[in-house]
Each structure stands twice: as structure tokens, then as C-alpha cells.
Design an enzyme around this catalytic site. Sequence first.
Site, PDB file in Angstrom:
ATOM      1  N   GLY A  54       3.439  -2.030  -1.198  1.00 51.09           N
ATOM      2  CA  GLY A  54       3.092  -1.619  -2.550  1.00 51.09           C
ATOM      3  C   GLY A  54       1.572  -1.599  -2.652  1.00 51.09           C
ATOM      4  O   GLY A  54       0.904  -2.578  -2.261  1.00 51.09           O
ATOM      5  N   ARG A  96      -2.705  -0.004   7.283  1.00 49.75           N
ATOM      6  CA  ARG A  96      -1.862   1.096   6.776  1.00 49.75           C
ATOM      7  C   ARG A  96      -2.797   2.155   6.165  1.00 49.75           C
ATOM      8  O   ARG A  96      -3.783   1.788   5.514  1.00 49.75           O
ATOM      9  CB  ARG A  96      -0.853   0.610   5.713  1.00 49.75           C
ATOM     10  CG  ARG A  96       0.327  -0.168   6.304  1.00 49.75           C
ATOM     11  CD  ARG A  96       1.405  -0.429   5.260  1.00 49.75           C
ATOM     12  NE  ARG A  96       2.279   0.708   5.067  1.00 49.75           N
ATOM     13  CZ  ARG A  96       3.203   0.771   4.090  1.00 49.75           C
ATOM     14  NH1 ARG A  96       3.331  -0.214   3.235  1.00 49.75           N
ATOM     15  NH2 ARG A  96       3.991   1.824   3.973  1.00 49.75           N
ATOM     16  N   ASP A 244       0.573   5.596  -4.477  1.00 52.45           N
ATOM     17  CA  ASP A 244      -0.294   4.987  -3.457  1.00 52.45           C
ATOM     18  C   ASP A 244      -1.685   5.589  -3.459  1.00 52.45           C
ATOM     19  O   ASP A 244      -2.639   4.975  -3.000  1.00 52.45           O
ATOM     20  CB  ASP A 244       0.328   5.145  -2.067  1.00 52.45           C
ATOM     21  CG  ASP A 244       1.517   4.221  -1.944  1.00 52.45           C
ATOM     22  OD1 ASP A 244       2.599   4.588  -2.441  1.00 52.45           O
ATOM     23  OD2 ASP A 244       1.349   3.117  -1.407  1.00 52.45           O
TER      24      ASP A 244
HETATM   25  O1  MRU Z   1       5.790   1.732   1.785  1.00 53.08           O
HETATM   26  P1  MRU Z   1       5.576   0.949   0.528  1.00 53.08           P
HETATM   27  O2  MRU Z   1       6.746   0.107   0.152  1.00 53.08           O
HETATM   28  O3  MRU Z   1       4.278   0.186   0.564  1.00 53.08           O
HETATM   29  O4  MRU Z   1       5.434   2.060  -0.590  1.00 53.08           O
HETATM   30  C1  MRU Z   1       5.225   1.646  -1.914  1.00 53.08           C
HETATM   31  C2  MRU Z   1       5.239   2.755  -2.885  1.00 53.08           C
HETATM   32  O5  MRU Z   1       5.398   3.898  -2.549  1.00 53.08           O
HETATM   33  C3  MRU Z   1       4.970   2.397  -4.311  1.00 53.08           C
HETATM   34  O6  MRU Z   1       5.638   3.259  -5.166  1.00 53.08           O
HETATM   35  C4  MRU Z   1       3.463   2.488  -4.569  1.00 53.08           C
HETATM   36  O7  MRU Z   1       2.757   1.729  -3.640  1.00 53.08           O
HETATM   37  C5  MRU Z   1       3.105   2.028  -5.935  1.00 53.08           C
HETATM   38  S1  MRU Z   1       3.302   0.286  -6.110  1.00 53.08           S
HETATM   39  C6  MRU Z   1       2.780  -0.141  -7.647  1.00 53.08           C
END
Ligand code: MRU
Length: 353
Positions: A54, A96, A244
Site C-alpha cells: 500500500g 518497489r 500508487d
Molecule cells: O501491491 P500493493 O498491495 O502495494 O498495491 C496497493 C494498491 O494498489 C493500493 O490501492 C494503493 O497503494 C493505495 S493504498 C492507500
Amino acid sequence: MLPSNSSPVVETLRWRGGHLEMIDQRVLPAHFEYVAYATAAEVAEGIRTMVVRGAPAIGCAAAYGVALEALAQQRANPGAFSAAIETAFEVLAASRPTAVNLFWALKRMRQFWETHRHRAATEVAAALLAEAHEILAEDIRSNEAMGAHGAALLADGARVLTHCNAGALATAGHGTALGVIRSAVAAGKRISVIADETRPFLQGARLTAWEMMQEHIPVTLITDNMAGHLMSLGEVDAVIVGTDRVAANGDVANKIGTYMVAVLAHRHGIPFYVACPLSTIDRDIPNGAAIPIEERPADEVTGYRDCQWAAKGVKVRNPAFDVTPAELVTALITEQGVVMAPNRERVSALFAG
Ligand code: MRU
């Protein structure tokens, strides 16, 4: 300053006994356990392997990673101390690629490091830790502000579809998309949530559904390919997702499958909202095509954990994010207010003050 919410339901990251502790999101909801981190390299590995995930939570974790390294190396000679901090920035930045909050937090920590590096290492380490605490506290405050702005967009009784997990688990607390839902519920609105399971990592099934159930917010889990059907039946009143990275023109990168949901919402005349703290807006990137999209390992697609269902050796694509063009976004919900029909000018205006 540590965050003001003294008893959050979910404390994704916490500072305990000189260590960073993070909920291991790989094993939720079957197991609720914290993993402790003492160095930048360990935190980078925690981000890479999705112990923490996230966008805002990744940013907070990275900030603590720099602080941890400074604390671990504060007795080293000045040259070794500086070298360790520089390596910490590099290792964390490589963890990442898509969530810009990671780079936003590292930039902020770097500015702090450049300002304070002439001081004694022990003082620098204490200052970097204080800045990491501040980033965490600010994230909660901005999520609460976003929640208040976004809650006004939801009608009493709204059935809200969300994709992935943009909840407390994805942030320092309260959440972005789920924060809007939490705030609407706190304001007395009867909101129910439809959670897309979110293949392949199952953030919706494992995390969003669990988070909502912890607070007794009604939630219904569906597989991703059911969203269009429910919309066609008139069972979805609004979509809210997190993000993101938002480009300067308002294009939105979010968990793979979000674009599909946005197209479906457009087709059915359902508002598509994106909850987006300013730390997730990347004004250096002109549009969504320039956003780096992480490709994750094939085994996330060919099976789950110990169970492999696809033929061994099959060719796989596993992009972890996709881009929704700004024209499909009804509004960005930010801590500064709601930006209807986002475009370059409206996104830029958020930073004018
Ligand atoms: O791969 P992730 O679980 O890190 O992806 C997270 C998301 O796509 C969320 O929707 C995004 O980071 C927003 S979190 C407030």
C-alpha cells in the site's frame, strides 16, 4: 510526535523498543502477527516481499528504514556512518517501483539528512527518527481529512465497490479509500462495501474484507470478474479506490484491474472516485504512460502459496498495476478537498497554496 489516534483498530506500523514493527500482511487474515525490523536492508526486504504494502504504508516504512540504519550505525566513524545512510537510501529506493510515496518519503528524509548531517551521528539518528514519526503522524491526519471530504460524496445507504486494499493496512492508519468509507460510517451513513478479491495477491479478499469485518462495516466479497455484472444489476452506487501514483495530468496508477473497474463504472454511469493524498501525486511525470509498472513473479499467477493450478512452464504476465486515464475519474479526493474531473490545471492548483 507519535500519532494521536491512541487505539487504532489496525496499527500497520509501530515503533516498539527501538525497532519498527509491521503487521505481516502476507499471512492475514489467518494469522495476525508483527515482524520486527532493525536495518534499512531488512525494511527494504519487507517492502519487496509485501510484508507491508500500500503506497502510503510503503512510504512510512521507508522513512523508518533510513532512521533505523542511522540508529544502527550511530557509533560508526563519520565516513562509515555517511556511507551507510547513502546505501540505505539506495537499497530502499530499489524495493518497489510504482508507489511514488516511497520516493516522496525518501526525498523528505534525504532533505532532513542533508540539513542535519554536520551534527553528531547520535543527534542525526534521533532527528531522522523524529522525522519518520512525523511522516507517520501526517499520513493519519491526511487520511482523516480525506475521509471527511470524501464522506460528503456518499449518500446514506450507498453500496460502494472498492478494488485492492486502500485501508488502514495500506497506510499509517484510517486508510484512503476505506478511510472515506470509515468517515462516512462515523458520520452516521449506512454504507456497505463490495470488495473485489483482487487477483493475484488477493488484497481485497484477505485484507479489505477483514478490515471491514473488524469494524462491523457490512462487506460483500466478490471475484474481480463479477463487478460488471453487479453494476449491470444496479447494485453498485459508487466506486472508491486508492492509488500508487497520480501523474501531473490526473492519470491514476493503481492495483491491476482498477482500469477495468473504471471502464465498467463509466459504462454504467457510476461515479469513480480516487482517494489520493498529495504525497501520491507525481508532478514530475506528465501522464500515466510514464509511470513505471512493477512486474511481479509468475508464480503469483500460476497458483497461490503451495497450490499451483496452471501448467508448469506456461508463459505468464504479471503487471501489478494499471493506469486509469483521468477522463474516467469522476473526482480525486485529497486532504485539501475534492477535485472534480481532474486534469493538469486542477491537479497543479492543489499545490498552488
Ligand atoms: O501491491 P500493493 O498491495 O502495494 O498495491 C496497493 C494498491 O494498489 C493500493 O490501492 C494503493 O497503494 C493505495 S493504498 C492507500
